[in-house]
Motif scaffolding. Structure first.
Motif, mmCIF file in Angstrom:
data_model
loop_
_atom_site.group_PDB
_atom_site.id
_atom_site.type_symbol
_atom_site.label_atom_id
_atom_site.label_comp_id
_atom_site.label_asym_id
_atom_site.label_seq_id
_atom_site.Cartn_x
_atom_site.Cartn_y
_atom_site.Cartn_z
ATOM 1 N N ILE A 156 -6.614 4.736 -0.032
ATOM 2 C CA ILE A 156 -7.510 4.708 -1.414
ATOM 3 C C ILE A 156 -6.095 3.470 -1.535
ATOM 4 C CG2 ILE A 156 -7.058 5.124 -4.316
ATOM 5 C CD1 ILE A 156 -8.028 8.342 -3.690
ATOM 6 N N ALA A 157 -5.219 3.736 -1.339
ATOM 7 C CA ALA A 157 -4.224 2.479 -1.292
ATOM 8 C C ALA A 157 -4.858 1.312 -1.093
ATOM 9 C CB ALA A 157 -2.570 3.130 -1.364
ATOM 10 N N ALA A 194 -6.122 0.957 -7.803
ATOM 11 C CA ALA A 194 -6.178 2.337 -6.559
ATOM 12 C C ALA A 194 -5.901 3.425 -8.137
ATOM 13 C CB ALA A 194 -4.614 1.989 -6.140
ATOM 14 N N PRO A 245 0.784 -1.271 0.074
ATOM 15 C CA PRO A 245 0.061 -0.142 0.426
ATOM 16 C C PRO A 245 0.704 1.628 0.731
ATOM 17 C CG PRO A 245 -1.048 -1.566 2.262
ATOM 18 C CD PRO A 245 0.011 -1.673 1.120
ATOM 19 N N ALA A 266 -7.802 -0.120 -2.733
ATOM 20 C CA ALA A 266 -7.135 -1.122 -3.616
ATOM 21 C C ALA A 266 -7.090 -2.713 -3.406
ATOM 22 C CB ALA A 266 -6.330 -0.238 -4.565
#
Length: 239
Positions: free
Chosen positions: A27-28, A38, A1, A31
């Motif tokens: 966001i990471a 992402a 991440p 995903a």
């Protein structure tokens, strides 16, 4: 991440957009290890807001739960406040949050807590590390590991359950109740210590048979006749 977050930061810099570091890590994390996912999410969020991207912007766009709910759950655990399990789920349900996504966030929260209690975390921004270290202070390593295992099982159960709300409430109730749970290894250790103490006590109190034979044991004076009590020689009395 952290590698994905760094890549997103480079993209934001190339586009001249201001993005909060925590927003990139959200966001990471969402995903789940896919850079393509992402980048796709990041593109949607950039279109979602024309101003700077904050962590709250990402949570609103992705339907994620605010961080203060996790802090409140940590405190509810410390206070063993069972009612908060129902209060939290009611808030999530009323605001239209996806309960399965919340459970995923909860698993990630306690994963970070477990990392803090075992090997530590250094791949997150400093303010996130401090946040998780504060959360970890509410738990022992055994409690954190038990809760993580509990939530992973609840996540699997929720996928098959026709009543996801009840499944989540039950998981949160067990989570909060685990404050007073004594690990089995602690119980075994205490029983072993008690057994050793009893053995020592028995060996200390044990009187050799020959000493008992040499000891005059008399009846209480109150049970003797007056003439017997007058002539009785004091030795050991059993009252």
């Amino acid at each position: 991440p952290d590698l994905i977050a760094n890549k997103l930061a480079d993209i934001a810099a190339d586009m001249g957009r201001q993005v909060e570091t925590e927003a990139l890590h959200l966001i990471a994390s969402f995903a789940d290890g896919s850079l393509r996912d992402a980048e796709s999410l990041f593109d949607q969020i950039l279109c979602f807001s024309s101003s700077s991207i904050q962590a709250s912007t990402v949570r609103d766009a992705l339907g994620l739960v605010a961080e203060e709910h996790f802090s409140a759950l940590d405190q509810a655990f410390a206070d063993c406040h069972l009612a908060y399990a129902f209060e939290l789920v009611e808030k999530l349900f009323r605001t239209g949050k996806d309960l399965s996504h919340f459970l995923e966030q909860l698993v990630d929260h306690y994963r970070c807590v477990c990392l803090c209690k075992t090997v530590g975390i250094d791949s997150l921004p400093l303010h996130l590390i401090k946040r998780y270290e504060k959360a970890a202070s509410f738990y022992t390593p055994a409690q954190a590991l038990y809760i993580l295992d509990l939530l992973v099982t609840a996540e699997q159960t929720m996928q098959k359950s026709p009543f996801p709300r009840v499944t989540l409430e039950s998981a949160l109730l067990h989570l909060i109740r685990s404050k007073n749970r004594i690990p089995i290894e602690v119980i075994v250790r205490r029983l072993h210590a008690l057994e050793e103490t009893m053995k020592i006590s028995e060996s200390t109190l044990k009187v050799p048979t020959q000493e008992i034979e040499k000891t005059d044991i008399e009846m209480p004076r109150s049970m003797l006749k007056p003439q017997q009590a007058a002539t009785a020689t004091p030795s050991i009395f059993i009252e």
